[in-house]
Design a protein around this motif. Structure first.
Motif, short mmCIF file in Angstrom:
data_model
loop_
_atom_site.label_atom_id
_atom_site.label_comp_id
_atom_site.label_asym_id
_atom_site.label_seq_id
_atom_site.Cartn_x
_atom_site.Cartn_y
_atom_site.Cartn_z
N PRO A 192 8.35 -5.35 -21.86
CA PRO A 192 9.69 -5.61 -22.40
C PRO A 192 9.68 -6.59 -23.56
O PRO A 192 8.77 -7.41 -23.72
CB PRO A 192 10.43 -6.19 -21.19
N GLY A 193 10.74 -6.48 -24.36
CA GLY A 193 10.94 -7.42 -25.46
C GLY A 193 9.77 -7.45 -26.42
O GLY A 193 9.21 -6.42 -26.78
N ARG A 194 9.40 -8.65 -26.81
CA ARG A 194 8.27 -8.82 -27.74
C ARG A 194 6.98 -9.19 -27.01
O ARG A 194 6.00 -9.59 -27.63
CB ARG A 194 8.60 -9.91 -28.76
N SER A 195 6.99 -9.09 -25.70
CA SER A 195 5.80 -9.49 -24.94
C SER A 195 4.65 -8.53 -25.21
O SER A 195 4.84 -7.38 -25.60
CB SER A 195 6.11 -9.54 -23.45
N GLU A 196 3.43 -9.02 -24.99
CA GLU A 196 2.23 -8.22 -25.19
C GLU A 196 1.34 -8.30 -23.95
O GLU A 196 1.35 -9.28 -23.22
CB GLU A 196 1.45 -8.71 -26.42
N ILE A 197 0.58 -7.25 -23.75
CA ILE A 197 -0.37 -7.19 -22.64
C ILE A 197 -1.64 -7.92 -23.06
O ILE A 197 -2.21 -7.63 -24.12
CB ILE A 197 -0.68 -5.73 -22.28
N CYS A 198 -2.09 -8.85 -22.23
CA CYS A 198 -3.30 -9.60 -22.59
C CYS A 198 -4.50 -9.19 -21.75
O CYS A 198 -5.63 -9.47 -22.12
CB CYS A 198 -3.07 -11.10 -22.47
N LEU A 199 -4.26 -8.54 -20.61
CA LEU A 199 -5.37 -8.15 -19.74
C LEU A 199 -4.91 -7.00 -18.86
O LEU A 199 -3.74 -6.93 -18.47
CB LEU A 199 -5.80 -9.32 -18.86
N ALA A 200 -5.81 -6.06 -18.57
CA ALA A 200 -5.50 -4.95 -17.67
C ALA A 200 -6.69 -4.71 -16.76
O ALA A 200 -7.84 -4.70 -17.22
CB ALA A 200 -5.16 -3.69 -18.45
N GLU A 201 -6.43 -4.55 -15.46
CA GLU A 201 -7.46 -4.27 -14.47
C GLU A 201 -6.95 -3.15 -13.57
O GLU A 201 -5.79 -3.19 -13.14
CB GLU A 201 -7.78 -5.51 -13.64
N ALA A 202 -7.79 -2.19 -13.24
CA ALA A 202 -7.34 -1.02 -12.46
C ALA A 202 -8.04 -0.93 -11.11
O ALA A 202 -9.22 -1.25 -10.98
CB ALA A 202 -7.60 0.26 -13.25
N ASP A 203 -7.27 -0.49 -10.12
CA ASP A 203 -7.79 -0.03 -8.85
C ASP A 203 -7.54 1.48 -8.83
O ASP A 203 -6.47 1.93 -8.42
CB ASP A 203 -7.08 -0.73 -7.68
N VAL A 204 -8.52 2.25 -9.29
CA VAL A 204 -8.28 3.69 -9.45
C VAL A 204 -8.13 4.39 -8.11
O VAL A 204 -7.46 5.43 -8.02
CB VAL A 204 -9.41 4.35 -10.29
N ASP A 205 -8.74 3.85 -7.06
CA ASP A 205 -8.58 4.46 -5.73
C ASP A 205 -7.15 4.33 -5.23
O ASP A 205 -6.64 5.22 -4.54
CB ASP A 205 -9.55 3.82 -4.73
N SER A 206 -6.50 3.23 -5.57
CA SER A 206 -5.10 3.04 -5.19
C SER A 206 -4.15 3.55 -6.26
O SER A 206 -2.93 3.52 -6.09
CB SER A 206 -4.82 1.56 -4.94
N SER A 207 -4.70 4.00 -7.39
CA SER A 207 -3.92 4.51 -8.52
C SER A 207 -2.92 3.47 -9.03
O SER A 207 -1.75 3.77 -9.27
CB SER A 207 -3.19 5.80 -8.13
N VAL A 208 -3.42 2.23 -9.20
CA VAL A 208 -2.58 1.13 -9.66
C VAL A 208 -3.30 0.38 -10.77
O VAL A 208 -4.51 0.14 -10.69
CB VAL A 208 -2.22 0.16 -8.52
N LEU A 209 -2.55 0.03 -11.81
CA LEU A 209 -3.07 -0.79 -12.89
C LEU A 209 -2.31 -2.11 -12.88
O LEU A 209 -1.08 -2.14 -12.81
CB LEU A 209 -2.87 -0.10 -14.24
#
Length: 444
Positions: A100-117
Protein backbone atom coordinates in the motif's frame (compact mmCIF):
# COMPACT_ATOMS: atom_id res chain seq x y z
CA UNK A 1 20.13 -59.57 -79.81
CA UNK A 2 19.07 -56.65 -77.83
CA UNK A 3 16.57 -54.39 -79.41
CA UNK A 4 17.21 -50.69 -79.80
CA UNK A 5 14.68 -50.04 -77.19
CA UNK A 6 16.44 -52.38 -74.78
CA UNK A 7 19.73 -50.64 -75.43
CA UNK A 8 18.20 -47.22 -74.87
CA UNK A 9 16.59 -48.35 -71.66
CA UNK A 10 19.84 -49.87 -70.44
CA UNK A 11 21.68 -46.71 -71.30
CA UNK A 12 19.15 -44.59 -69.52
CA UNK A 13 19.31 -46.82 -66.44
CA UNK A 14 23.06 -46.43 -66.33
CA UNK A 15 22.72 -42.68 -66.60
CA UNK A 16 20.13 -42.61 -63.88
CA UNK A 17 22.38 -44.75 -61.71
CA UNK A 18 25.28 -42.41 -62.25
CA UNK A 19 23.01 -39.47 -61.51
CA UNK A 20 21.78 -41.13 -58.31
CA UNK A 21 25.33 -41.77 -57.18
CA UNK A 22 26.33 -38.20 -57.92
CA UNK A 23 23.15 -36.88 -56.32
CA UNK A 24 23.68 -39.05 -53.26
CA UNK A 25 27.21 -37.72 -52.88
CA UNK A 26 25.92 -34.18 -53.15
CA UNK A 27 23.21 -34.85 -50.60
CA UNK A 28 25.75 -36.45 -48.29
CA UNK A 29 28.05 -33.45 -48.66
CA UNK A 30 25.23 -31.00 -48.03
CA UNK A 31 24.08 -33.14 -45.11
CA UNK A 32 27.51 -33.19 -43.54
CA UNK A 33 27.87 -29.43 -43.95
CA UNK A 34 24.40 -28.88 -42.51
CA UNK A 35 25.09 -31.25 -39.62
CA UNK A 36 28.32 -29.45 -38.88
CA UNK A 37 26.58 -26.08 -38.85
CA UNK A 38 23.80 -27.44 -36.67
CA UNK A 39 26.29 -28.94 -34.26
CA UNK A 40 28.18 -25.64 -34.03
CA UNK A 41 25.06 -23.56 -33.47
CA UNK A 42 23.39 -26.06 -31.15
CA UNK A 43 20.43 -26.56 -33.49
CA UNK A 44 20.77 -30.27 -34.12
CA UNK A 45 17.28 -31.84 -34.13
CA UNK A 46 16.49 -33.59 -30.86
CA UNK A 47 19.60 -32.15 -29.24
CA UNK A 48 18.65 -28.59 -28.36
CA UNK A 49 16.63 -26.40 -25.99
CA UNK A 50 14.09 -23.93 -27.36
CA UNK A 51 12.14 -21.19 -25.63
CA UNK A 52 8.65 -22.47 -24.81
CA UNK A 53 7.48 -19.15 -23.35
CA UNK A 54 8.75 -16.10 -21.53
CA UNK A 55 6.97 -13.60 -19.35
CA UNK A 56 6.84 -9.90 -20.27
CA UNK A 57 9.67 -7.80 -18.92
CA UNK A 58 9.18 -5.89 -15.65
CA UNK A 59 9.42 -2.16 -15.28
CA UNK A 60 12.40 -0.61 -13.53
CA UNK A 61 12.70 -1.28 -9.79
CA UNK A 62 15.35 -1.63 -7.12
CA UNK A 63 16.74 -5.01 -6.08
CA UNK A 64 15.08 -4.86 -2.65
CA UNK A 65 12.82 -7.83 -2.04
CA UNK A 66 14.22 -9.73 -5.01
CA UNK A 67 13.29 -13.40 -5.10
CA UNK A 68 11.69 -16.17 -7.17
CA UNK A 69 9.96 -19.41 -6.19
CA UNK A 70 7.93 -22.28 -7.63
CA UNK A 71 4.93 -23.19 -5.46
CA UNK A 72 2.80 -25.94 -6.98
CA UNK A 73 1.71 -24.67 -10.40
CA UNK A 74 2.61 -21.05 -9.68
CA UNK A 75 5.83 -19.16 -10.32
CA UNK A 76 6.32 -16.17 -8.04
CA UNK A 77 8.54 -13.14 -8.52
CA UNK A 78 9.10 -10.57 -5.77
CA UNK A 79 10.61 -7.10 -6.17
CA UNK A 80 10.53 -3.88 -4.18
CA UNK A 81 7.39 -2.65 -5.93
CA UNK A 82 5.28 -5.82 -6.28
CA UNK A 83 4.94 -9.59 -6.01
CA UNK A 84 3.61 -11.30 -9.14
CA UNK A 85 2.31 -14.82 -9.76
CA UNK A 86 2.53 -16.64 -13.11
CA UNK A 87 1.14 -19.91 -14.42
CA UNK A 88 4.16 -22.26 -14.54
CA UNK A 89 2.83 -24.06 -17.62
CA UNK A 90 2.17 -21.03 -19.81
CA UNK A 91 3.92 -18.03 -18.24
CA UNK A 92 0.66 -16.07 -18.08
CA UNK A 93 0.28 -13.66 -15.17
CA UNK A 94 -2.37 -14.85 -12.71
CA UNK A 95 -2.17 -12.29 -9.88
CA UNK A 96 -0.21 -9.36 -8.46
CA UNK A 97 0.23 -7.96 -4.96
CA UNK A 98 1.35 -4.38 -4.45
CA UNK A 99 2.23 -2.91 -1.04
CA UNK A 100 0.00 0.00 0.00
CA UNK A 101 0.83 3.65 -0.44
CA UNK A 102 4.46 4.43 -1.12
CA UNK A 103 5.80 1.52 0.91
CA UNK A 104 8.32 -0.88 -0.61
CA UNK A 105 9.13 -4.53 -0.05
CA UNK A 106 12.56 -4.96 1.50
CA UNK A 107 12.64 -8.74 1.99
CA UNK A 108 10.66 -11.80 0.87
CA UNK A 109 10.85 -15.37 2.18
CA UNK A 110 8.66 -18.27 1.00
CA UNK A 111 7.32 -21.46 2.51
CA UNK A 112 6.37 -23.15 -0.76
CA UNK A 113 4.96 -26.22 0.99
CA UNK A 114 2.46 -23.99 2.80
CA UNK A 115 2.06 -21.81 -0.32
CA UNK A 116 2.78 -18.64 1.67
CA UNK A 117 5.16 -15.77 1.02
CA UNK A 118 6.30 -13.47 3.82
CA UNK A 119 7.22 -9.93 2.86
CA UNK A 120 8.60 -7.22 5.09
CA UNK A 121 7.96 -3.66 4.07
CA UNK A 122 8.43 -0.13 5.29
CA UNK A 123 5.77 2.14 6.78
CA UNK A 124 3.24 3.29 4.16
CA UNK A 125 2.19 6.27 6.32
CA UNK A 126 5.49 8.10 6.10
CA UNK A 127 5.65 11.41 4.16
CA UNK A 128 7.24 11.16 0.72
CA UNK A 129 10.14 13.35 1.87
CA UNK A 130 10.93 11.36 5.02
CA UNK A 131 13.86 9.01 5.31
CA UNK A 132 12.84 5.43 4.55
CA UNK A 133 12.96 2.95 7.42
CA UNK A 134 12.65 -0.57 6.09
CA UNK A 135 11.17 -3.68 7.60
CA UNK A 136 8.58 -2.19 9.94
CA UNK A 137 5.76 -4.57 8.90
CA UNK A 138 5.54 -8.24 8.00
CA UNK A 139 2.71 -9.51 5.80
CA UNK A 140 1.75 -13.01 4.64
CA UNK A 141 0.61 -13.53 1.03
CA UNK A 142 -1.25 -16.57 -0.31
CA UNK A 143 0.82 -17.81 -3.26
CA UNK A 144 -2.26 -19.29 -4.94
CA UNK A 145 -4.05 -15.98 -5.44
CA UNK A 146 -1.85 -13.16 -4.14
CA UNK A 147 -4.20 -12.20 -1.30
CA UNK A 148 -2.80 -10.79 1.94
CA UNK A 149 -3.79 -13.09 4.79
CA UNK A 150 -2.43 -11.14 7.77
CA UNK A 151 0.00 -8.43 8.70
CA UNK A 152 1.77 -7.43 11.90
CA UNK A 153 4.31 -4.83 13.04
CA UNK A 154 7.91 -5.91 13.58
CA UNK A 155 8.82 -4.79 17.11
CA UNK A 156 12.17 -3.10 17.51
CA UNK A 157 14.04 -2.40 20.70
CA UNK A 158 17.25 -0.40 20.47
CA UNK A 159 18.30 -1.72 23.88
CA UNK A 160 18.31 -5.31 22.64
CA UNK A 161 21.11 -6.34 20.26
CA UNK A 162 20.47 -7.98 16.89
CA UNK A 163 22.95 -9.00 14.23
CA UNK A 164 20.46 -10.06 11.54
CA UNK A 165 19.20 -7.00 9.59
CA UNK A 166 16.35 -8.90 7.90
CA UNK A 167 14.78 -10.89 10.72
CA UNK A 168 12.08 -12.91 8.94
CA UNK A 169 12.16 -16.57 7.85
CA UNK A 170 9.52 -19.01 6.57
CA UNK A 171 9.22 -22.78 6.52
CA UNK A 172 7.60 -25.78 8.14
CA UNK A 173 4.31 -23.90 8.50
CA UNK A 174 5.95 -21.20 10.64
CA UNK A 175 6.95 -17.59 10.29
CA UNK A 176 9.99 -17.01 12.51
CA UNK A 177 11.10 -13.53 13.52
CA UNK A 178 14.45 -12.74 15.08
CA UNK A 179 13.38 -9.30 16.29
CA UNK A 180 13.28 -9.41 20.11
CA UNK A 181 14.77 -12.83 20.60
CA UNK A 182 13.40 -15.58 18.40
CA UNK A 183 9.65 -16.11 18.12
CA UNK A 184 7.33 -18.05 15.84
CA UNK A 185 3.80 -17.51 14.57
CA UNK A 186 1.52 -19.64 12.41
CA UNK A 187 2.35 -18.77 8.85
CA UNK A 188 -1.25 -18.82 7.58
CA UNK A 189 -2.93 -17.01 10.47
CA UNK A 190 -0.23 -15.02 12.24
CA UNK A 191 -1.28 -16.52 15.59
CA UNK A 192 1.59 -16.65 18.13
CA UNK A 193 3.12 -20.10 18.64
CA UNK A 194 6.15 -19.71 20.91
CA UNK A 195 9.20 -17.72 21.95
CA UNK A 196 12.42 -19.71 21.71
CA UNK A 197 14.69 -20.53 24.62
CA UNK A 198 17.79 -18.87 23.16
CA UNK A 199 20.96 -19.85 25.07
CA UNK A 200 22.28 -17.32 27.54
CA UNK A 201 24.85 -14.87 26.17
CA UNK A 202 23.68 -15.56 22.56
CA UNK A 203 21.88 -13.33 20.07
CA UNK A 204 19.79 -14.94 17.30
CA UNK A 205 20.48 -14.20 13.67
CA UNK A 206 19.32 -16.03 10.55
CA UNK A 207 16.62 -18.63 11.11
CA UNK A 208 15.74 -21.58 8.86
CA UNK A 209 12.46 -23.30 9.82
CA UNK A 210 11.75 -26.89 8.74
CA UNK A 211 9.30 -29.61 9.75
CA UNK A 212 11.66 -31.38 12.18
CA UNK A 213 13.30 -28.36 13.76
CA UNK A 214 13.85 -24.62 13.46
CA UNK A 215 17.52 -24.03 12.76
CA UNK A 216 19.14 -20.71 13.60
CA UNK A 217 22.52 -19.02 13.59
CA UNK A 218 23.57 -17.41 16.87
CA UNK A 219 26.25 -14.94 17.90
CA UNK A 220 27.53 -16.07 21.29
CA UNK A 221 30.09 -14.32 23.47
CA UNK A 222 31.06 -12.93 26.83
CA UNK A 223 28.23 -10.69 28.13
CA UNK A 224 30.66 -8.83 30.39
CA UNK A 225 32.36 -7.32 27.35
CA UNK A 226 30.81 -4.23 25.75
CA UNK A 227 28.34 -4.75 22.91
CA UNK A 228 29.29 -3.71 19.40
CA UNK A 229 27.01 -3.76 16.33
CA UNK A 230 24.44 -5.79 18.22
CA UNK A 231 26.71 -8.56 19.50
CA UNK A 232 29.40 -9.04 22.15
CA UNK A 233 32.92 -8.16 21.08
CA UNK A 234 34.62 -11.31 19.83
CA UNK A 235 31.35 -13.23 19.49
CA UNK A 236 31.53 -16.61 17.78
CA UNK A 237 29.11 -18.12 15.32
CA UNK A 238 27.00 -20.99 16.68
CA UNK A 239 24.39 -23.24 15.07
CA UNK A 240 21.27 -24.14 17.02
CA UNK A 241 18.01 -26.03 16.59
CA UNK A 242 14.69 -25.48 18.38
CA UNK A 243 11.59 -27.64 18.74
CA UNK A 244 9.07 -26.43 16.10
CA UNK A 245 6.14 -27.06 18.47
CA UNK A 246 7.43 -25.43 21.65
CA UNK A 247 10.57 -23.43 20.85
CA UNK A 248 12.61 -25.49 23.33
CA UNK A 249 16.33 -25.67 22.59
CA UNK A 250 17.29 -29.01 21.03
CA UNK A 251 21.00 -28.36 20.56
CA UNK A 252 23.60 -25.64 20.14
CA UNK A 253 27.02 -26.14 18.55
CA UNK A 254 29.84 -23.71 17.70
CA UNK A 255 31.06 -23.44 14.12
CA UNK A 256 34.63 -24.27 13.24
CA UNK A 257 36.72 -27.40 13.18
CA UNK A 258 39.75 -26.28 15.19
CA UNK A 259 39.28 -22.52 15.13
CA UNK A 260 36.11 -20.56 15.95
CA UNK A 261 34.24 -18.73 13.21
CA UNK A 262 33.48 -15.06 13.85
CA UNK A 263 29.83 -14.03 13.91
CA UNK A 264 30.72 -11.43 11.26
CA UNK A 265 31.45 -14.15 8.68
CA UNK A 266 29.34 -13.89 5.55
CA UNK A 267 26.83 -16.74 5.69
CA UNK A 268 24.14 -18.31 3.55
CA UNK A 269 21.91 -21.22 4.54
CA UNK A 270 21.70 -23.95 1.88
CA UNK A 271 19.51 -26.32 3.85
CA UNK A 272 17.51 -26.11 7.08
CA UNK A 273 17.33 -29.86 7.77
CA UNK A 274 20.03 -30.98 7.92
CA UNK A 275 21.52 -27.57 8.54
CA UNK A 276 24.08 -26.73 5.83
CA UNK A 277 25.69 -23.29 5.91
CA UNK A 278 28.29 -21.59 3.73
CA UNK A 279 30.46 -19.37 5.93
CA UNK A 280 33.03 -17.08 4.32
CA UNK A 281 35.99 -15.85 6.29
CA UNK A 282 36.74 -12.99 3.89
CA UNK A 283 34.67 -10.24 2.36
CA UNK A 284 35.28 -11.49 -1.18
CA UNK A 285 33.99 -15.01 -0.33
CA UNK A 286 37.12 -16.71 -1.68
CA UNK A 287 37.97 -18.32 1.66
CA UNK A 288 35.68 -20.25 3.92
CA UNK A 289 33.88 -23.57 4.14
CA UNK A 290 30.56 -25.35 3.99
CA UNK A 291 29.50 -26.49 7.46
CA UNK A 292 26.87 -29.15 8.13
CA UNK A 293 25.41 -30.71 11.27
CA UNK A 294 23.68 -34.02 11.88
CA UNK A 295 20.24 -34.36 13.48
CA UNK A 296 21.76 -34.21 16.99
CA UNK A 297 23.87 -31.13 16.28
CA UNK A 298 27.20 -32.88 15.86
CA UNK A 299 29.29 -31.00 13.28
CA UNK A 300 30.45 -32.86 10.20
CA UNK A 301 33.92 -32.22 8.75
CA UNK A 302 33.80 -28.88 6.92
CA UNK A 303 34.17 -28.76 3.14
CA UNK A 304 36.64 -25.98 2.32
CA UNK A 305 36.02 -23.62 -0.55
CA UNK A 306 39.50 -24.49 -1.84
CA UNK A 307 41.00 -27.95 -2.30
CA UNK A 308 42.32 -30.48 -4.79
CA UNK A 309 38.96 -30.17 -6.55
CA UNK A 310 39.58 -26.48 -7.24
CA UNK A 311 37.75 -23.45 -5.87
CA UNK A 312 34.06 -24.02 -5.15
CA UNK A 313 31.58 -21.42 -6.32
CA UNK A 314 30.08 -20.21 -3.05
CA UNK A 315 29.30 -16.68 -4.21
CA UNK A 316 26.12 -17.33 -6.19
CA UNK A 317 22.95 -19.19 -5.16
CA UNK A 318 23.21 -21.32 -8.32
CA UNK A 319 26.77 -22.39 -7.51
CA UNK A 320 25.82 -25.04 -4.94
CA UNK A 321 22.91 -27.22 -3.83
CA UNK A 322 22.30 -30.14 -1.49
CA UNK A 323 19.96 -33.10 -1.09
CA UNK A 324 20.61 -33.50 2.63
CA UNK A 325 23.30 -36.17 2.25
CA UNK A 326 25.52 -34.65 -0.42
CA UNK A 327 26.73 -31.22 -1.45
CA UNK A 328 26.86 -30.51 -5.20
CA UNK A 329 28.96 -27.60 -6.40
CA UNK A 330 30.59 -25.96 -9.40
CA UNK A 331 34.33 -25.42 -9.19
CA UNK A 332 37.13 -23.89 -11.19
CA UNK A 333 40.76 -24.92 -11.25
CA UNK A 334 43.88 -23.86 -13.12
CA UNK A 335 45.47 -26.16 -15.63
CA UNK A 336 48.22 -25.38 -18.10
CA UNK A 337 46.60 -23.33 -20.79
CA UNK A 338 43.94 -21.71 -18.62
CA UNK A 339 41.10 -22.23 -16.17
CA UNK A 340 39.05 -25.42 -16.32
CA UNK A 341 35.68 -26.11 -14.75
CA UNK A 342 33.91 -29.09 -13.24
CA UNK A 343 30.94 -30.21 -11.18
CA UNK A 344 31.80 -31.90 -7.87
CA UNK A 345 29.81 -33.89 -5.29
CA UNK A 346 30.77 -34.31 -1.62
CA UNK A 347 29.47 -36.54 1.15
CA UNK A 348 28.27 -34.28 3.96
CA UNK A 349 28.90 -36.83 6.71
CA UNK A 350 32.59 -37.24 5.84
CA UNK A 351 33.37 -34.10 3.86
CA UNK A 352 34.97 -36.29 1.20
CA UNK A 353 34.64 -35.89 -2.55
CA UNK A 354 32.33 -38.52 -4.08
CA UNK A 355 32.72 -37.71 -7.77
CA UNK A 356 33.79 -34.97 -10.14
CA UNK A 357 32.79 -34.40 -13.75
CA UNK A 358 34.81 -32.14 -16.03
CA UNK A 359 33.17 -29.33 -17.97
CA UNK A 360 36.45 -28.53 -19.78
CA UNK A 361 36.91 -24.82 -20.39
CA UNK A 362 33.19 -24.06 -20.17
CA UNK A 363 32.28 -22.26 -16.92
CA UNK A 364 29.14 -23.39 -15.15
CA UNK A 365 26.62 -20.61 -14.66
CA UNK A 366 24.18 -22.63 -12.58
CA UNK A 367 23.09 -26.06 -11.40
CA UNK A 368 19.88 -27.64 -10.16
CA UNK A 369 19.11 -30.94 -8.42
CA UNK A 370 15.89 -32.86 -9.00
CA UNK A 371 14.71 -36.45 -9.45
CA UNK A 372 18.16 -38.00 -9.10
CA UNK A 373 19.86 -35.80 -11.67
CA UNK A 374 22.00 -32.67 -11.60
CA UNK A 375 21.36 -30.24 -14.43
CA UNK A 376 24.23 -27.85 -15.14
CA UNK A 377 24.06 -24.86 -17.45
CA UNK A 378 27.48 -23.99 -18.88
CA UNK A 379 28.65 -21.20 -21.16
CA UNK A 380 30.99 -22.37 -23.88
CA UNK A 381 34.36 -20.70 -24.14
CA UNK A 382 34.86 -17.64 -26.26
CA UNK A 383 37.36 -19.74 -28.22
CA UNK A 384 34.45 -21.79 -29.59
CA UNK A 385 33.25 -21.03 -33.11
CA UNK A 386 30.00 -19.65 -31.73
CA UNK A 387 29.72 -19.11 -27.97
CA UNK A 388 26.46 -20.35 -26.48
CA UNK A 389 24.99 -22.08 -23.43
CA UNK A 390 24.68 -25.83 -23.00
CA UNK A 391 22.69 -28.04 -20.64
CA UNK A 392 24.57 -30.97 -19.14
CA UNK A 393 22.49 -33.58 -17.32
CA UNK A 394 24.48 -35.62 -14.78
CA UNK A 395 23.54 -38.64 -12.70
CA UNK A 396 23.43 -37.38 -9.11
CA UNK A 397 24.73 -40.69 -7.75
CA UNK A 398 27.73 -41.12 -10.04
CA UNK A 399 28.29 -37.84 -11.89
CA UNK A 400 28.03 -39.70 -15.19
CA UNK A 401 26.79 -37.53 -18.04
CA UNK A 402 23.34 -38.55 -19.26
CA UNK A 403 22.60 -35.88 -21.84
CA UNK A 404 23.96 -32.69 -23.41
CA UNK A 405 21.81 -30.11 -25.16
CA UNK A 406 22.42 -26.65 -26.59
CA UNK A 407 20.32 -23.56 -26.04
CA UNK A 408 19.29 -21.56 -29.08
CA UNK A 409 19.12 -18.35 -27.06
CA UNK A 410 21.27 -16.73 -24.40
CA UNK A 411 20.49 -17.95 -20.90
CA UNK A 412 20.71 -15.56 -17.95
CA UNK A 413 19.28 -17.24 -14.85
CA UNK A 414 19.77 -16.66 -11.13
CA UNK A 415 17.50 -19.58 -10.14
CA UNK A 416 16.44 -22.71 -12.01
CA UNK A 417 13.18 -24.65 -11.70
CA UNK A 418 11.97 -27.82 -13.39
CA UNK A 419 8.26 -28.15 -14.08
CA UNK A 420 6.51 -30.84 -16.18
CA UNK A 421 9.30 -31.16 -18.73
CA UNK A 422 10.16 -27.46 -18.75
CA UNK A 423 13.41 -25.93 -17.52
CA UNK A 424 12.55 -22.48 -16.18
CA UNK A 425 15.13 -19.81 -15.50
CA UNK A 426 14.41 -16.87 -13.18
CA UNK A 427 16.30 -13.68 -13.96
CA UNK A 428 16.60 -11.44 -10.89
CA UNK A 429 18.91 -8.79 -12.34
CA UNK A 430 18.04 -5.09 -12.26
CA UNK A 431 19.36 -4.28 -15.73
CA UNK A 432 17.80 -1.40 -17.67
CA UNK A 433 15.75 -2.27 -19.61
CA UNK A 434 14.80 -5.19 -17.34
CA UNK A 435 14.81 -8.74 -18.75
CA UNK A 436 11.80 -11.13 -18.58
CA UNK A 437 11.43 -12.44 -15.00
CA UNK A 438 10.95 -16.04 -16.22
CA UNK A 439 11.92 -17.90 -19.38
CA UNK A 440 10.89 -21.53 -19.96
CA UNK A 441 12.84 -23.90 -22.21
CA UNK A 442 11.87 -27.27 -23.64
CA UNK A 443 13.84 -29.99 -25.43
CA UNK A 444 13.40 -30.18 -29.18
Amino acid sequence: MATRTDVDVSHRRGGIGRMLVAGGAAVALIGSITAGCLAITGRFPGDSMDIAWETPADGNASKQGNGAWLAGDTLVRSRSDAVTGYDAGTGERTWQYRPPGRSEICLAEADVDSSVLLVTRDDDTRPASSQRELCTTVAAIDLKNGREMWRAPIPTDDDKPRFEPNPVAAGGGLAVLADQGLRAVDIRTGAPRWTAAVPKNCVPGKAAPAQRHVAALLACGDPDKPWSDGTPVGAELHAAAFDPSTGALLWSTPFGDREPVSHSAGTSVLSADPLVVAASTSSNSEHGAFHSFDKDGRPNPPIDYNGAYGTLDAKRPLGTTTDGTRLYALSGYYKKGGTRHRAVAFDLATGQQVWKTGLDDSPGIGLNLQNGKVTVIVRTSATSAIAHEELHVLDAATGKERDVRSFHDTVAAHKIFEYKGLLIGANLSDYVPPPPPFTAYEAS
